[in-house]
Design an enzyme around this catalytic site. Structure first.
Site, mmCIF file in Angstrom:
data_model
loop_
_atom_site.group_PDB
_atom_site.id
_atom_site.type_symbol
_atom_site.label_atom_id
_atom_site.label_comp_id
_atom_site.label_asym_id
_atom_site.label_seq_id
_atom_site.Cartn_x
_atom_site.Cartn_y
_atom_site.Cartn_z
ATOM 1 N N GLU A 1 0.858 -1.181 0.000
ATOM 2 C CA GLU A 1 0.000 0.000 0.000
ATOM 3 C C GLU A 1 0.897 1.235 0.000
ATOM 4 O OE1 GLU A 1 -3.232 -0.226 -0.330
ATOM 5 O OE2 GLU A 1 -3.676 1.907 -0.205
ATOM 6 N N ASP B 1 -6.771 2.875 3.488
ATOM 7 C CA ASP B 1 -6.335 1.612 4.087
ATOM 8 C C ASP B 1 -7.496 0.628 4.178
ATOM 9 O OD1 ASP B 1 -3.699 2.607 4.537
ATOM 10 O OD2 ASP B 1 -4.454 3.703 6.274
ATOM 11 N N GLU C 1 -0.802 9.310 -5.922
ATOM 12 C CA GLU C 1 0.298 8.347 -5.954
ATOM 13 C C GLU C 1 0.451 7.709 -7.331
ATOM 14 O OE1 GLU C 1 -1.180 8.184 -1.533
ATOM 15 O OE2 GLU C 1 -1.435 6.328 -2.663
#
Ligand SMILES: *[C@@H]1O[C@H](CO)[C@@H](O)[C@H](O)[C@H]1NC(C)=O
Length: 476
Positions: free
Chosen positions: A275, A458, A305
């Site tokens: 992650e 998450d 990202e």
């Protein structure tokens, strides 16, 4: 006469109420339809993951009113100045003031261990200090333990006494994870219009600081990989590499080559999910792309990202990260996902490469791209991830059509060169194939008044994995 008026009044109220209710129902018809379709189509995989190893960043988030803490520390308002690192209470005051005045969230490392401990101990004495689980690994572990209590989950990451208390008892924290004092991330909140000296906060947000040796130096990374040998997990989830960004470039590269070597030793039968989290250093991101991404089976990331990865490693739409406004365009994101899978995935040219899955998440939609010989149940995985996003942000038990809203483009393309499409709310999970890879997309029902946004990515990635089935590694 009076009786008649009263009668008319009551009838009017009743009619008004009925119309109002009807309006409400019509207003959220689309959301209802999407939720219904999710319930029908999302299923758990035949073979679920049962034995997880999660690491390596974990900490305690201590949330306090920022101004109250400064007063408690006898700090008086003064200059504002943006320090990159904080060594003294003056630095704290000046940098806090700088961002308080602008109303922008910020995070700065505190460089003096002793002084930071003193600040934390004062913060703990405030009227209402709030302690929460923090760090991607701990948040991922916590989510899985909540939703899948029967899963065996071991957390290798720095865990002090307070974090141990906060973690659900079903999570096993091995001895190597224990540290004497918690790594605390101090979250100094402030409200809109709050005043600090001459400054007035234009919005409500937070200033974060920490002295976090274990996480910023990834001190448990060796222990994490060693743990695999005796524990034999069926899924490994790794996060926290972004925290190394504060280290000198030599230290960063050394850690990365260690991680690369360790990843190469992980048996092919055990998938590793990485992650990612927000980074700004292009050189470091390029190093992660070059050395790590092809060594993991699965990658989870958001729009910053993914687009920054494409920028750093010269993928498609490589300047897109600078110009994204609002929600990222679906076809550009999907082009980049395909490029990641092709570039870092297993192929004849690169037989040792492992990457077979990319889970992309942003506020309004998620996409998972997989190699079909390695993963199955993909539409359910992407659907479950989007469903949990609205549930967690609204802090409710199950999807509530009144609290969420669809924020999806009216017209979109699934990849460059695709025809224009529009969403069919009765069938919100869209699937397609491209160059041997299978893709699934689902819209998010975005929470209108979010209460819980920490750790949302998450939870999405964790849920997506638990609804995925690992069929086999393409290499084995
Ligand atoms: C939307 O999906 C439903 C269910 O699959 C289908 O019956 C319907 O024809 C679709 N509508 C359009 C406009 O494609």
């Amino acid at each position: 006469m009076i009786v008649k008026s009263l009668f008319v009044l009551i009838i009017s109220i009743v009619i008004g109420y009925v119309l109002y209710k009807k309006q409400l129902v019509n207003d959220n018809e689309i959301e209802q339809e999407i939720i219904a379709s999710w319930s029908e189509s999302i299923v758990l995989p035949k073979k679920q993951f049962r034995k997880l190893l999660v690491g390596i960043n974990s900490n305690v988030d201590l949330i306090v009113p920022g101004v109250e803490l400064l007063l408690k520390l006898n700090i008086t308002p003064g200059n504002d100045f943006n320090h990159d690192q904080l060594y003294t209470l003056d630095h704290l005051q000046e940098t806090f003031s700088h961002f308080f005045r602008k109303g922008s969230a910020a995070e700065r490392a505190f460089m003096d261990d002793k002084l930071f401990r003193k600040i934390v101990s004062e913060a703990e004495k405030l009227s209402n200090p709030k302690f929460y689980i923090g760090g991607n690994a701990a948040l991922i572990g916590n989510k899985i333990a909540q939703v899948f209590p029967e899963v065996e989950l071991h957390l290798v990451g720095p865990v002090g006494p307070k974090l141990q208390e906060l973690l659900p008892s079903s999570i096993t924290v091995p001895k190597i994870s224990h540290i004497e004092k918690d790594e605390v991330h101090l979250i100094m909140e402030y409200q809109v219009e709050e005043v600090w000296g001459p400054h007035r906060a234009p919005v409500a947000t937070r200033f974060i600081t920490s002295y976090d040796e274990s996480n910023s130096k990834a001190t448990l990374i060796e222990a994490f990989f060693q743990y695999i040998q005796n524990y034999h997990p069926d899924l490994i989830i790794l996060s926290g590499l972004h925290l190394l960004e504060g280290q000198p470039s030599e230290f960063f590269s050394q850690k990365l080559s260690l991680i690369q070597a360790e990843l190469a030793k992980v048996p092919n039968a055990i998938p590793v999910h990485l992650e990612l989290a927000s980074m700004v250093n292009k050189k470091f991101v390029k190093e992660i792309a070059d050395n790590i991404v092809s060594k993991v089976s699965s990658l989870g990331l958001n729009e910053q990202e993914l687009t920054f990865l494409s920028h750093a490693a010269k993928g498609p739409h490589s300047e897109y990260f600078e110009t994204i406004q609002g929600q990222p365009e679906i076809h550009k994101i999907s082009d980049i996902i395909l490029w990641v899978l092709i570039t870092y995935g297993h192929s004849k040219e690169n037989p040792s490469y492992k990457l077979t899955r990319v889970h992309f998440h942003c506020l309004t939609y998620h996409i998972i791209g997989i190699h079909p010989s390695a993963w199955s149940n993909n539409p359910s995985a992407v659907g479950a991830g989007t469903r949990v996003a609205g549930i967690q942000a609204c802090d409710v038990e199950s999807p509530d059509p009144d609290l969420v809203t669809l924020k999806f483009p009216e017209k979109f393309k699934l990849f460059s060169g695709d025809k224009e499409r529009s969403l069919n709310e009765s069938k919100p999970i869209i699937t397609w194939k491209k160059e041997g890879f299978h893709f699934a997309l689902s819209p998010v029902l975005v929470c209108k008044q979010p209460l819980k946004t920490v750790g949302l990515g998450d939870s999405i990635s964790a849920t997506g994995l638990m609804f995925s089935e690992f069929v086999s590694n393409v290499n084995s």
